[in-house]
Design a protein around this motif. Structure first.
Motif, mmCIF file in Angstrom:
data_model
loop_
_atom_site.group_PDB
_atom_site.id
_atom_site.type_symbol
_atom_site.label_atom_id
_atom_site.label_comp_id
_atom_site.label_asym_id
_atom_site.label_seq_id
_atom_site.Cartn_x
_atom_site.Cartn_y
_atom_site.Cartn_z
ATOM 1 N N ARG A 11 -0.016 3.934 0.655
ATOM 2 C CA ARG A 11 -0.691 5.081 0.059
ATOM 3 C C ARG A 11 -1.919 5.441 0.899
ATOM 4 N N ARG A 12 -2.388 6.679 0.788
ATOM 5 C CA ARG A 12 -3.608 7.079 1.485
ATOM 6 C C ARG A 12 -4.828 6.351 0.898
ATOM 7 N N LYS A 13 -5.763 5.994 1.758
ATOM 8 C CA LYS A 13 -6.953 5.263 1.322
ATOM 9 C C LYS A 13 -7.826 6.091 0.388
ATOM 10 N N CYS B 155 -4.326 5.323 5.866
ATOM 11 C CA CYS B 155 -3.503 4.745 4.800
ATOM 12 C C CYS B 155 -3.511 3.221 4.843
ATOM 13 N N GLU C 12 0.509 11.239 5.430
ATOM 14 C CA GLU C 12 -0.794 11.612 5.964
ATOM 15 C C GLU C 12 -1.226 12.992 5.487
#
Length: 263
Positions: free
Chosen positions: A124-126, A205, A178
């Motif tokens: 997952r994206r940060k 991510c 992204e």
């Protein structure tokens, strides 16, 4: 692993190993190179560099196996979802392309001993405030997977309610994560490790949760696929695999791509 629509176009890339010794009728003769199919779109395992030459862990392992077995080899770049059908159609002899040894695939082809193992993971994206999937509730979650992969089959069966987007290839899957086209992706851990650790784009991510293992879907690691009748070649490749694992060749290739053992 990653993958695309059927195509009859194949690009041959010749890799000179050692001059071959003869095999039985179920293998290949000295005058006929062993044809090895690789996708060429799954870094760091297999990919085409800026000069359109095959590189990667799979390619170096295949090269080492050919040398250890004293056979002449020829690489063929092939679309992922054509690989098993075209193997069975005798368009090449071996698949060395990070293919998981699932039960479904074992019904169609033979496999060597495992040459590496990797679990699947969610990424997952940060900057996504959501971490994990609450109580396994996938309703409305935009999940990305790659076409014709064990991860795609697993997601369709296990993540009920998810809005699943299927991408043609892994690079497109990563781009979708992204740019926010999907919220989360399910991918092979070792494959996406390279993107996360070694690319600027991958800094967006991180892993979301622990390793996901299921032998029904993901098999018992990655193996080299052959036609079931090619028993002599199977034995020869298994012997070569044992040799490169015992003489240090495998570990040297492993260390080039990963800071940990993937055996």
């Amino acid at each position: 692993m990653p993958r695309r629509s059927i195509s009859t176009l194949m690009t041959s890339v010749i890799l000179a190993c050692t001059m071959g010794i003869g095999l039985s009728a179920t293998g290949a003769s000295a005058a006929e190179p062993v044809r090895i199919a690789v996708e060429g779109a799954f870094p760091p395992f297999n990919y085409l560099d800026s000069n359109q030459k095959l590189q990667g862990f799979d390619v170096e392992i295949a090269d080492a196996l050919c040398k250890a077995a004293s056979i002449q080899c020829e690489f063929v770049v092939e679309e992922w979802d054509s690989m098993i059908p075209d193997l069975l159609a005798d368009k090449y002899d071996v698949i060395v392309s990070s293919m998981s040894m699932s039960q479904e695939r074992r019904q169609k082809v033979a496999f060597t001993a495992r040459y590496y193992d990797s679990p699947s993971v969610l990424v997952r994206r940060k900057d996504d405030p959501v971490k994990g999937v609450a109580k396994g509730d996938w309703h409305g979650v935009k999940l990305g997977v790659t076409l014709s992969t064990a991860q795609a089959a697993y997601a369709q069966e296990k993540y009920e309610g998810a809005k699943i987007t299927v991408f043609d290839k892994s690079p497109e899957l990563y781009q979708g994560l992204e740019d926010g086209s999907v919220d989360i992706i399910l991918e092979d851990k070792l494959a996406i490790y390279d993107w996360l650790a070694n690319t600027k784009a991958g800094q967006c991510c991180d892993f979301d949760g622990g390793d996901i293992k299921d032998p029904v879907y993901f098999g018992e690691g990655a193996g080299i696929a052959l036609r079931k009748e090619d028993t002599a070649l199977l034995s020869q490749l298994n012997a070569a695999l044992s040799q490169i694992q015992s003489d240090g060749t495998y570990d040297r290739i492993n260390a080039k791509y990963f800071p940990f053992s993937i055996r």
